[in-house]
Design a protein around this motif. Sequence first.
Motif, PDB file in Angstrom:
ATOM      1  N   ILE A  70       4.475  42.081  58.665  1.00 59.04           N
ATOM      2  CA  ILE A  70       5.526  41.135  58.304  1.00 59.04           C
ATOM      3  C   ILE A  70       5.726  41.194  56.791  1.00 59.04           C
ATOM      4  N   VAL A  71       6.807  40.571  56.352  1.00 60.40           N
ATOM      5  CA  VAL A  71       7.064  40.414  54.922  1.00 60.40           C
ATOM      6  C   VAL A  71       7.282  38.919  54.674  1.00 60.40           C
ATOM      7  N   VAL A  72       6.544  38.381  53.717  1.00 61.22           N
ATOM      8  CA  VAL A  72       6.694  36.972  53.344  1.00 61.22           C
ATOM      9  C   VAL A  72       7.608  36.922  52.127  1.00 61.22           C
ATOM     10  N   GLU A  73       8.690  36.150  52.256  1.00 61.53           N
ATOM     11  CA  GLU A  73       9.666  36.044  51.166  1.00 61.53           C
ATOM     12  C   GLU A  73       9.807  34.584  50.736  1.00 61.53           C
ATOM     13  N   GLU A  74       9.955  34.396  49.439  1.00 61.30           N
ATOM     14  CA  GLU A  74      10.126  33.046  48.911  1.00 61.30           C
ATOM     15  C   GLU A  74      11.552  32.566  49.170  1.00 61.30           C
ATOM     16  N   LYS A  75      11.668  31.317  49.666  1.00 56.19           N
ATOM     17  CA  LYS A  75      12.994  30.727  49.873  1.00 56.19           C
ATOM     18  C   LYS A  75      13.619  30.391  48.529  1.00 56.19           C
ATOM     19  N   GLU A  76      14.945  30.345  48.516  1.00 59.57           N
ATOM     20  CA  GLU A  76      15.646  30.022  47.273  1.00 59.57           C
ATOM     21  C   GLU A  76      15.430  28.574  46.855  1.00 59.57           C
ATOM     22  N   LYS A  77      15.362  27.669  47.832  1.00 57.18           N
ATOM     23  CA  LYS A  77      15.191  26.253  47.526  1.00 57.18           C
ATOM     24  C   LYS A  77      13.731  25.846  47.668  1.00 57.18           C
ATOM     25  N   ASN A  78      13.266  25.059  46.733  1.00 56.76           N
ATOM     26  CA  ASN A  78      11.917  24.515  46.797  1.00 56.76           C
ATOM     27  C   ASN A  78      11.936  23.181  47.522  1.00 56.76           C
ATOM     28  N   LEU A  79      10.821  22.832  48.142  1.00 60.27           N
ATOM     29  CA  LEU A  79      10.678  21.550  48.809  1.00 60.27           C
ATOM     30  C   LEU A  79      10.495  20.474  47.738  1.00 60.27           C
ATOM     31  N   PHE A  80      11.307  19.441  47.776  1.00 61.13           N
ATOM     32  CA  PHE A  80      11.274  18.373  46.771  1.00 61.13           C
ATOM     33  C   PHE A  80      11.425  18.922  45.359  1.00 61.13           C
ATOM     34  N   LEU A  81      12.152  20.026  45.212  1.00 59.86           N
ATOM     35  CA  LEU A  81      12.445  20.691  43.948  1.00 59.86           C
ATOM     36  C   LEU A  81      11.225  21.289  43.253  1.00 59.86           C
ATOM     37  N   PHE A 116       7.829  22.319  45.244  1.00 57.12           N
ATOM     38  CA  PHE A 116       6.943  23.141  46.066  1.00 57.12           C
ATOM     39  C   PHE A 116       7.670  24.363  46.628  1.00 57.12           C
ATOM     40  N   LYS A 117       7.079  25.508  46.415  1.00 58.64           N
ATOM     41  CA  LYS A 117       7.665  26.749  46.929  1.00 58.64           C
ATOM     42  C   LYS A 117       7.557  26.782  48.452  1.00 58.64           C
ATOM     43  N   GLN A 118       8.600  27.339  49.067  1.00 54.41           N
ATOM     44  CA  GLN A 118       8.612  27.517  50.512  1.00 54.41           C
ATOM     45  C   GLN A 118       8.779  29.004  50.807  1.00 54.41           C
ATOM     46  N   TYR A 119       8.288  29.418  51.975  1.00 54.66           N
ATOM     47  CA  TYR A 119       8.315  30.838  52.316  1.00 54.66           C
ATOM     48  C   TYR A 119       8.907  31.058  53.706  1.00 54.66           C
ATOM     49  N   GLU A 120       9.483  32.249  53.884  1.00 53.43           N
ATOM     50  CA  GLU A 120      10.029  32.666  55.166  1.00 53.43           C
ATOM     51  C   GLU A 120       9.337  33.956  55.583  1.00 53.43           C
ATOM     52  N   ILE A 121       9.298  34.184  56.877  1.00 53.97           N
ATOM     53  CA  ILE A 121       8.681  35.384  57.425  1.00 53.97           C
ATOM     54  C   ILE A 121       9.786  36.311  57.910  1.00 53.97           C
ATOM     55  N   ASN A 122       9.844  37.495  57.338  1.00 46.28           N
ATOM     56  CA  ASN A 122      10.838  38.486  57.739  1.00 46.28           C
ATOM     57  C   ASN A 122      10.167  39.452  58.718  1.00 46.28           C
ATOM     58  N   ILE A 123      10.708  39.512  59.937  1.00 46.52           N
ATOM     59  CA  ILE A 123      10.129  40.377  60.969  1.00 46.52           C
ATOM     60  C   ILE A 123      11.156  41.416  61.444  1.00 46.52           C
ATOM     61  N   ASP A 124      12.078  41.781  60.569  1.00 42.92           N
ATOM     62  CA  ASP A 124      13.097  42.766  60.949  1.00 42.92           C
ATOM     63  C   ASP A 124      12.491  44.080  61.426  1.00 42.92           C
ATOM     64  N   ASN A 125      11.298  44.416  60.948  1.00 42.09           N
ATOM     65  CA  ASN A 125      10.666  45.664  61.368  1.00 42.09           C
ATOM     66  C   ASN A 125      10.297  45.672  62.847  1.00 42.09           C
ATOM     67  N   LEU A 126      10.284  44.511  63.498  1.00 36.83           N
ATOM     68  CA  LEU A 126       9.936  44.449  64.922  1.00 36.83           C
ATOM     69  C   LEU A 126      11.101  44.822  65.834  1.00 36.83           C
ATOM     70  N   TYR A 127      12.331  44.688  65.332  1.00 33.39           N
ATOM     71  CA  TYR A 127      13.479  44.968  66.182  1.00 33.39           C
ATOM     72  C   TYR A 127      13.492  46.435  66.596  1.00 33.39           C
ATOM     73  N   ILE A 128      13.933  46.685  67.813  1.00 33.14           N
ATOM     74  CA  ILE A 128      14.128  48.051  68.286  1.00 33.14           C
ATOM     75  C   ILE A 128      15.357  48.583  67.555  1.00 33.14           C
ATOM     76  N   ASP A 129      15.281  49.818  67.070  1.00 31.61           N
ATOM     77  CA  ASP A 129      16.372  50.385  66.271  1.00 31.61           C
ATOM     78  C   ASP A 129      17.710  50.345  66.995  1.00 31.61           C
ATOM     79  N   GLU A 130      17.754  50.833  68.223  1.00 32.78           N
ATOM     80  CA  GLU A 130      19.016  50.842  68.963  1.00 32.78           C
ATOM     81  C   GLU A 130      18.740  50.643  70.448  1.00 32.78           C
ATOM     82  N   VAL A 131      19.449  49.690  71.053  1.00 31.97           N
ATOM     83  CA  VAL A 131      19.413  49.481  72.498  1.00 31.97           C
ATOM     84  C   VAL A 131      20.825  49.718  73.008  1.00 31.97           C
ATOM     85  N   PHE A 132      20.942  50.542  74.046  1.00 34.55           N
ATOM     86  CA  PHE A 132      22.245  50.887  74.616  1.00 34.55           C
ATOM     87  C   PHE A 132      22.441  50.172  75.940  1.00 34.55           C
TER      88      PHE A 132
END
Length: 189
Positions: free
Chosen positions: A77-88, A90-106
């Motif tokens: 996974i990739v952990v990315e910092e959100k643009e907005k902080n909690l209560f201005l 505290f840093k918040q983070y998101e989990i990017n799991i784009d690498n899990l998607y199948i490249d192409e499904v027909f």
Amino acid sequence: KAAAEYFFESVMNGDYEVALQDVKSDNGALPSLTAFENAMVSMNLNDVDEYEISQGNKGKFTLEYTDTDDIDYEFKIVVEEKEKNLFLVFKQYEINIDNLYIDEVFLDVPSGLDVSLDGTPVSKDFMITEQDEFGYDQYIMDNVFPGDHVIRISGTNVKPYSEAVYFDEYSTYYYAQTGRYSLNTLSAR
């Protein structure tokens, strides 16, 4: 690192709804809870015996784990910092799991019929060919998780039907059977 550990532990404990709250995608497409759960189950994350979390560069984390059958896996996974902080503050983070998607499904579907994947209609924007020589439209999708899915075919004068399918990096193709006509259509012929 705490965000990565929280996400991995939520998934391993089967708290898929909690884990999915922190997921983001670069293409904006988030999986349904069912699709996310199926993907995690297909990776044997509900059957972890031993695990280790390692940190790479630029927010990349890897969960290396062994299931109860002594088979080794990796989940990145990739952990990315959100643009907005909690209560201005505290840093918040998101989990990017784009690498899990199948490249192409027909998906090949009889022309003119509607198709949905896991209850979500497949947009005509995903159509790459209209009505080939066999009377099928072909869709290509790039935001499908591996695992079990349900495809539903419906349309005018066709009795809607659903079919369970499994997609992974080796099984990426679905060919729908010719439309099943409704009784009203058959009696009118």
